[in-house]
Design an enzyme around this catalytic site. Structure first.
Site, PDB file in Angstrom:
ATOM      1  N   GLU A 158      47.241  51.557  11.106  1.00  0.00           N
ATOM      2  CA  GLU A 158      47.488  51.935   9.705  1.00  0.00           C
ATOM      3  C   GLU A 158      46.719  51.034   8.741  1.00  0.00           C
ATOM      4  O   GLU A 158      46.380  51.448   7.636  1.00  0.00           O
ATOM      5  CB  GLU A 158      48.983  51.829   9.373  1.00  0.00           C
ATOM      6  CG  GLU A 158      49.758  53.091   9.690  1.00  0.00           C
ATOM      7  CD  GLU A 158      51.175  53.085   9.137  1.00  0.00           C
ATOM      8  OE1 GLU A 158      51.811  54.140   9.195  1.00  0.00           O
ATOM      9  OE2 GLU A 158      51.665  52.043   8.671  1.00  0.00           O
ATOM     10  N   HIS A 183      45.987  51.315  37.505  1.00  0.00           N
ATOM     11  CA  HIS A 183      45.977  52.442  38.447  1.00  0.00           C
ATOM     12  C   HIS A 183      45.808  53.773  37.728  1.00  0.00           C
ATOM     13  O   HIS A 183      45.985  54.830  38.325  1.00  0.00           O
ATOM     14  CB  HIS A 183      47.268  52.413  39.273  1.00  0.00           C
ATOM     15  CG  HIS A 183      47.365  51.186  40.133  1.00  0.00           C
ATOM     16  ND1 HIS A 183      47.094  51.182  41.482  1.00  0.00           N
ATOM     17  CD2 HIS A 183      47.643  49.898  39.798  1.00  0.00           C
ATOM     18  CE1 HIS A 183      47.221  49.947  41.955  1.00  0.00           C
ATOM     19  NE2 HIS A 183      47.563  49.149  40.945  1.00  0.00           N
ATOM     20  N   LYS A 214      52.560  65.440   6.498  1.00  0.00           N
ATOM     21  CA  LYS A 214      53.853  65.729   5.841  1.00  0.00           C
ATOM     22  C   LYS A 214      53.720  66.942   4.933  1.00  0.00           C
ATOM     23  O   LYS A 214      54.567  67.824   4.914  1.00  0.00           O
ATOM     24  CB  LYS A 214      54.317  64.529   5.008  1.00  0.00           C
ATOM     25  CG  LYS A 214      54.718  63.333   5.819  1.00  0.00           C
ATOM     26  CD  LYS A 214      55.270  62.237   4.915  1.00  0.00           C
ATOM     27  CE  LYS A 214      55.378  60.928   5.664  1.00  0.00           C
ATOM     28  NZ  LYS A 214      55.602  59.795   4.792  1.00  0.00           N
TER      29      LYS A 214
HETATM   30  O1  PA5 Z   1      54.043  51.491   7.527  1.00  0.00           O
HETATM   31  C1  PA5 Z   1      54.577  52.380   6.912  1.00  0.00           C
HETATM   32  O2  PA5 Z   1      54.624  52.363   5.665  1.00  0.00           O
HETATM   33  C2  PA5 Z   1      55.215  53.552   7.609  1.00  0.00           C
HETATM   34  O3  PA5 Z   1      55.081  53.471   8.984  1.00  0.00           O
HETATM   35  C3  PA5 Z   1      56.688  53.583   7.252  1.00  0.00           C
HETATM   36  O4  PA5 Z   1      57.301  52.407   7.698  1.00  0.00           O
HETATM   37  C4  PA5 Z   1      57.367  54.798   7.865  1.00  0.00           C
HETATM   38  O5  PA5 Z   1      56.716  55.966   7.451  1.00  0.00           O
HETATM   39  C5  PA5 Z   1      58.822  54.847   7.457  1.00  0.00           C
HETATM   40  O6  PA5 Z   1      58.935  54.868   6.069  1.00  0.00           O
HETATM   41  P1  PA5 Z   1      60.306  54.636   5.359  1.00  0.00           P
HETATM   42  O7  PA5 Z   1      60.753  53.259   5.649  1.00  0.00           O
HETATM   43  O8  PA5 Z   1      60.052  54.865   3.905  1.00  0.00           O
HETATM   44  O9  PA5 Z   1      61.283  55.649   5.928  1.00  0.00           O
END
Ligand code: PA5
Length: 443
Positions: free
Chosen positions: A284, A305, A419
């Site tokens: 990310e 393996h 989303k």
């Molecule tokens: O790193 C991030 O921002 C995402 O992985 C969020 O943690 C994930 O989408 C969960 O979001 P939230 O805590 O708003 O439910």
């Protein structure tokens, strides 16, 4: 602290001149981080979190964890991404992946990390008839996976224990002031814990997001924080000897030389979820603007393996970063077998950890010969303290690496696309125009 970067296997891939050449950029990245004037600088709350965390909330977390351990057989943690991976990673690294089966105390299950009805039904079955509590974790308070699982489990809890008791067993970790979950929690009187504004999901494991489930698992969060704090002292300093920055430099040197994949590896299966946590952190943070190393992972010798063939002889696109855990949580002495029927007496009269180490050493040499650069991160063990060290090491390295790559390491704009499409296909109000367009594409 027992964390060190071992670069000796890199000598045929990176020379001293290359380290020297990138160092001014490391220096610039460090200064940008410390001055908080780079892209994403609103999300640097993690940098000194192991020192500056909210001490009063820390004590409330411990008290809540003690209550959960006292009054519950099961804790269900609902969250996804940064609101899921860190807690599970630390718990499994420290206590082992079979902690629920082996520990007579509290069982901890995770949900809200997929939309699979099969998975959620299994979680329901694990909670039914048990004294259970829920820790719902969502910074935004609106994440579909988490909210859906929580809706179902909250109903189960209320049905089984009554609304009044259920309200004492739901712990909400969310934004300090805003969002649906915060409003709901305040209205119902659930204890709430804070995801700090300036801490993004993948940097949140040392906030209440990770600390409550970790403490509930019986792990010392003091030790985790102490490890992270010691690592913070060491890896926040600008120096060619800063291993976190050196690792960031190595990643970028190899990327610029054409490598496109980093595989994080460990010879301890209990590290599997730490691998997943690392993948989110780097994936990310760096995978944007059509750039970045693809973070992959393996557990060895298991994956030797399966993926071993590709790593040894497939396209030369990857390098490997091995987390070398010097001391396993448990060892096993291999006895001699009379008659040597299985032909394994050459392994006997020593600990199994020695065999695992030789597998690692042999693999590093083989893969190096196969043209794969090998970076080694040495850590004494997977104690709570050292896992805390590792977390901070990877945080610092990732932030620096992202700046070396010239991306904003602290946003994740790309995750919105799926989303939007999912909501349109499900008919969420406001997405009508997109619905028809997507349905036509699916025909
Ligand atoms: O790193 C991030 O921002 C995402 O992985 C969020 O943690 C994930 O989408 C969960 O979001 P939230 O805590 O708003 O439910």
């Amino acid at each position: 602290m027992s964390l060190a970067l071992n670069t000796k296997h890199l000598s045929s891939f990176i020379n001293e001149e290359e380290y020297k050449a990138i160092y001014p950029q490391v220096e610039a990245a460090h200064k940008t981080l410390e001055a908080k004037n780079g892209p994403g600088s609103d999300f640097l709350g993690w940098m000194y979190l192991p020192r500056d965390y909210d001490k009063e909330e820390f004590e409330r977390i411990k008290a809540a964890a003690a209550k959960i351990r006292e009054d519950s057989d099961v804790l269900v943690v609902a969250g996804i991404g940064g609101s899921y991976l860190g807690a599970r990673a630390v718990i499994e690294a420290v206590k082992g992946m079979y902690h629920n089966e082996l520990d007579n105390g509290l069982k901890i299950y995770f949900c809200g990390n997929s939309i699979s009805p099969t998975y959620l039904n299994d979680i329901i079955a694990l909670c039914k008839g048990k004294r259970f509590s829920i820790n719902v974790i969502s910074k935004s308070g609106t994440t579909t996976e988490t909210s859906l699982a929580f809706r179902v489990l909250r109903r189960l809890l209320e049905d089984e224990m009554g609304v009044e008791e259920a309200n004492k067993r739901i712990y909400a970790t969310t934004d300090r002031a805003k969002g649906t979950l915060k409003q709901l929690a305040d209205a119902q009187g659930w204890p709430t814990f804070v995801v700090p504004d300036d801490v993004g999901g993948r940097y949140s494991v040392l906030s209440a997001v990770g600390l409550l489930p970790i403490a509930a698992a019986g792990i010392s969060i003091d030790d985790v924080m102490k490890g992270a704090a010691d690592a913070m002292e060491r890896f926040s300093v600008l120096s060619p000897d800063n291993d976190a920055y050196k690792y960031a430099a190595i990643r970028n040197i190899l990327y610029r030389k054409g490598k496109s994949i980093e595989i994080l590896e460990c010879y301890e299966p209990n590290f599997t979820l730490m691998n997943e946590w690392y993948k989110q952190l780097f994936g990310e943070s760096e995978g944007k603007d059509n750039k970045g190393l693809f973070p992959a992972s393996c557990i060895f010798s298991t994956d030797l393996h399966s993926m071993g063939q590709f790593i040894q002889e497939g396209s030369r696109t990857m390098f490997e970063t091995i987390v070398d855990v010097k001391k396993p949580a448990q060892d096993l002495f291999i006895d001699k077998l009379e008659g040597n029927f299985d032909g394994l007496n050459f392994l006997a009269d020593q600990n199994m950890s020695v065999v695992n180490r030789k597998a690692m050493e042999g693999t590093i040499l083989a893969h190096t010969d196969g043209g794969v650069p090998e970076v080694v991160i040495e850590v004494d063990d997977l104690s709570a303290y050292n896992v805390g060290c590792l977390i901070y090491f990877f945080w610092r390295a990732c932030a620096c690496s992202g700046y070396l790559l010239s991306v904003n390491p602290f946003n994740q704009p790309g995750v919105e696309s799926y989303k939007k499409n999912m909501f349109a296909l499900l008919g969420k109000p406001g997405y009508e125009n997109l619905t028809a367009e997507l349905e036509a594409k699916l025909k």
